[in-house]
Motif scaffolding. Structure first.
Motif, PDB file in Angstrom:
ATOM      1  N   PRO A   1      -2.327  -6.289  -1.364  1.00  0.00           N
ATOM      2  CA  PRO A   1      -3.695  -5.834  -1.585  1.00  0.00           C
ATOM      3  C   PRO A   1      -3.693  -4.307  -1.555  1.00  0.00           C
ATOM      4  O   PRO A   1      -3.116  -3.694  -0.656  1.00  0.00           O
TER       5      PRO A   1
ATOM      6  N   ARG B   1      -6.005  -0.721  -2.228  1.00  0.00           N
ATOM      7  CA  ARG B   1      -7.154   0.106  -2.612  1.00  0.00           C
ATOM      8  C   ARG B   1      -6.730   1.571  -2.480  1.00  0.00           C
ATOM      9  O   ARG B   1      -6.440   2.034  -1.382  1.00  0.00           O
TER      10      ARG B   1
ATOM     11  N   GLU C   1      -3.932   3.211  -3.359  1.00  0.00           N
ATOM     12  CA  GLU C   1      -2.598   3.352  -2.761  1.00  0.00           C
ATOM     13  C   GLU C   1      -1.583   3.872  -3.772  1.00  0.00           C
ATOM     14  O   GLU C   1      -0.397   3.525  -3.714  1.00  0.00           O
TER      15      GLU C   1
ATOM     16  N   SER D   1      -7.853  -3.466  -5.531  1.00  0.00           N
ATOM     17  CA  SER D   1      -9.115  -3.714  -4.814  1.00  0.00           C
ATOM     18  C   SER D   1     -10.057  -2.532  -4.996  1.00  0.00           C
ATOM     19  O   SER D   1     -10.215  -1.686  -4.113  1.00  0.00           O
TER      20      SER D   1
ATOM     21  N   ALA E   1      -0.041  -2.263   1.207  1.00  0.00           N
ATOM     22  CA  ALA E   1       0.505  -1.402   0.149  1.00  0.00           C
ATOM     23  C   ALA E   1       0.565   0.056   0.583  1.00  0.00           C
ATOM     24  O   ALA E   1       0.794   0.953  -0.229  1.00  0.00           O
TER      25      ALA E   1
ATOM     26  N   TYR F   1     -12.243  -6.382   6.815  1.00  0.00           N
ATOM     27  CA  TYR F   1     -11.086  -6.255   7.720  1.00  0.00           C
ATOM     28  C   TYR F   1     -11.044  -7.357   8.778  1.00  0.00           C
ATOM     29  O   TYR F   1     -10.152  -7.403   9.610  1.00  0.00           O
TER      30      TYR F   1
ATOM     31  N   GLN G   1      -5.918   5.540   9.362  1.00  0.00           N
ATOM     32  CA  GLN G   1      -7.284   5.953   9.090  1.00  0.00           C
ATOM     33  C   GLN G   1      -7.848   6.752  10.266  1.00  0.00           C
ATOM     34  O   GLN G   1      -7.284   6.763  11.343  1.00  0.00           O
TER      35      GLN G   1
END
Ligand SMILES: O=c1ccn([C@@H]2O[C@H](COP(=O)(O)OP(=O)(O)O)[C@@H](O)[C@H]2O)c(=O)[nH]1
Ligand SMILES: O=C(O)[C@@H](COP(=O)(O)O)O[C@H]1O[C@H](CO)[C@@H](O)[C@H](O)[C@H]1O
Length: 323
Positions: free
Chosen positions: A43, A45, A47, A77, A131, A222, A254
């Motif tokens: 998955p 987003r 990346e 995503s 990813a 999440y 993050q």
């Protein structure tokens, strides 16, 4: 740790912390003996910086040199960068979340991408892998799928690892997995002490049998990992769960306020399964401190769940056509 949790930890934890510990030839024999088809799902987003190398490693190591993996699918995503192009250039198949099962629309979030991946893949064994990983993680895929190939009593395998933390360019040897250590682990130990032996309940690297994955709901954000862990243990029993020590895991971390929102989604997914009499409030309010003092801002963290994939006629038709 409760005796049942310790017994599970001692009997269901193995190690494959490096490629030297992976007997690829034996896994290939087990795959062929069992007639398995293996899909790997990333998955992704935004990346573009990492997905290409990860995909190229999997294609080279586990599709070309050792044909362990039958398909590698990157689920784009809602990326706003060149994630899809980087993944495709590396040899992965790429699907956009919104393009899978379009009649069911699309929702933001990692769990949505993972739920849709069930309809975009064909393997009876599926490996999920973030990813944004850094460093050499080529042993992750065989290590995760190994228990499924060699032990028919295992239905779901979680990766575990030590987790260095890099913040503002400073790397500490431990400290990663902040939502795990400060939210998920305390909650799970309190409400499901039988899971106290699970080292990384939120690990983004895991593998499972499709026959089980398609029978459980997927939290769209999440909360997906903790939701899958609780729902799959409910479905197959603690003895059907295994974990593999993969060594070290580094990824792009993050900010704390982003992880607070992640923790909010994890808490919502846990409370939705815990059985309680209070309504779970779906908003998380955080605070910034500006010139005029504290300024509140709120984010949605309510559970947003997709149903078990087997409940979709379109999915059943896809599976029938592939059979
Ligand atoms: O809406 C999202 C959010 C995240 N991800 C992917 O899920 C993995 C883990 O997400 P993230 O890195 O945001 O979480 P962290 O690893 O920091 O906990 C990464 O491959 C992301 O690209 C995704 O596909 N869709
Ligand atoms: O484990 C955790 O605490 C979080 C955050 O990790 P870091 O503090 O950024 O190393 O990362 C995990 O949690 C997410 C929610 O389940 C998963 O989607 C991620 O794959 C996993 O990295």
């Amino acid at each position: 740790m409760r005796p049942d949790a310790r017994a599970w930890f001692e009997t269901r934890t193995t190690s494959a912390a490096s490629l030297t510990e992976v007997d690829a030839a034996a896994l290939l024999r087990a795959k062929r003996r069992g007639g398995h088809r293996i899909s790997v799902v990333l998955p992704a987003r935004d990346e573009e910086a990492t997905v290409g190398r990860l995909a190229a490693d999997i294609v080279d190591r586990w599709m070309r040199r050792v044909p362990l993996v039958d398909e590698l699918v990157v689920v784009d995503s809602d990326s706003t960068d060149a994630t899809a192009a980087a993944a495709r250039a590396a040899g992965a198949d790429v699907v956009a979340t919104a393009d899978v099962l379009p009649a069911h629309g699309t929702r933001p979030g990692k769990g949505e991408a993972l739920w849709k991946s069930l309809a975009a893949t064909t393997g009876d064994l599926i490996v999920f892998h973030d990813a944004d990983l850094l460093g050499d993680v080529a042993h992750y895929v065989p290590a995760l799928v190994g228990p499924l190939l060699t032990d028919p009593t295992v239905g779901y395998v979680k990766g575990c690892y030590t987790r260095p933390l890099s913040v503002d360019g400073v790397t500490s040897p431990a400290g990663g997995g902040r939502v795990t250590e400060l939210t998920a682990r305390p909650l799970l130990n309190a409400l499901w002490p039988e899971l106290a032996g699970v080292v990384q309940p939120l690990a983004g690297e895991y593998a499972g049998r499709r026959e089980f994955l398609e029978q459980v709901p997927f939290s769209s954000g999440y909360g997906v990992e903790v939701g899958l862990l609780l729902d799959l243990v409910e479905l197959i029993g603690l003895s059907g769960l295994a974990q593999v020590d993969l060594g070290v895991r580094r990824h792009t971390s993050q900010t704390q306020d982003a992880l607070s929102r992640m923790a909010g989604q994890v808490v919502s997914a846990v409370l939705a399964r815990a059985g309680h009499d209070r309504a779970v409030h779906g908003l998380l309010t955080q605070f910034r401190h500006g010139e005029d003092g504290f300024e509140p801002y709120s984010s949605p963290v309510a559970v947003d769940e997709r149903p078990p994939m087997t409940s979709l006629p379109e999915y059943r038709a896809l599976r029938a056509a592939f059979a």
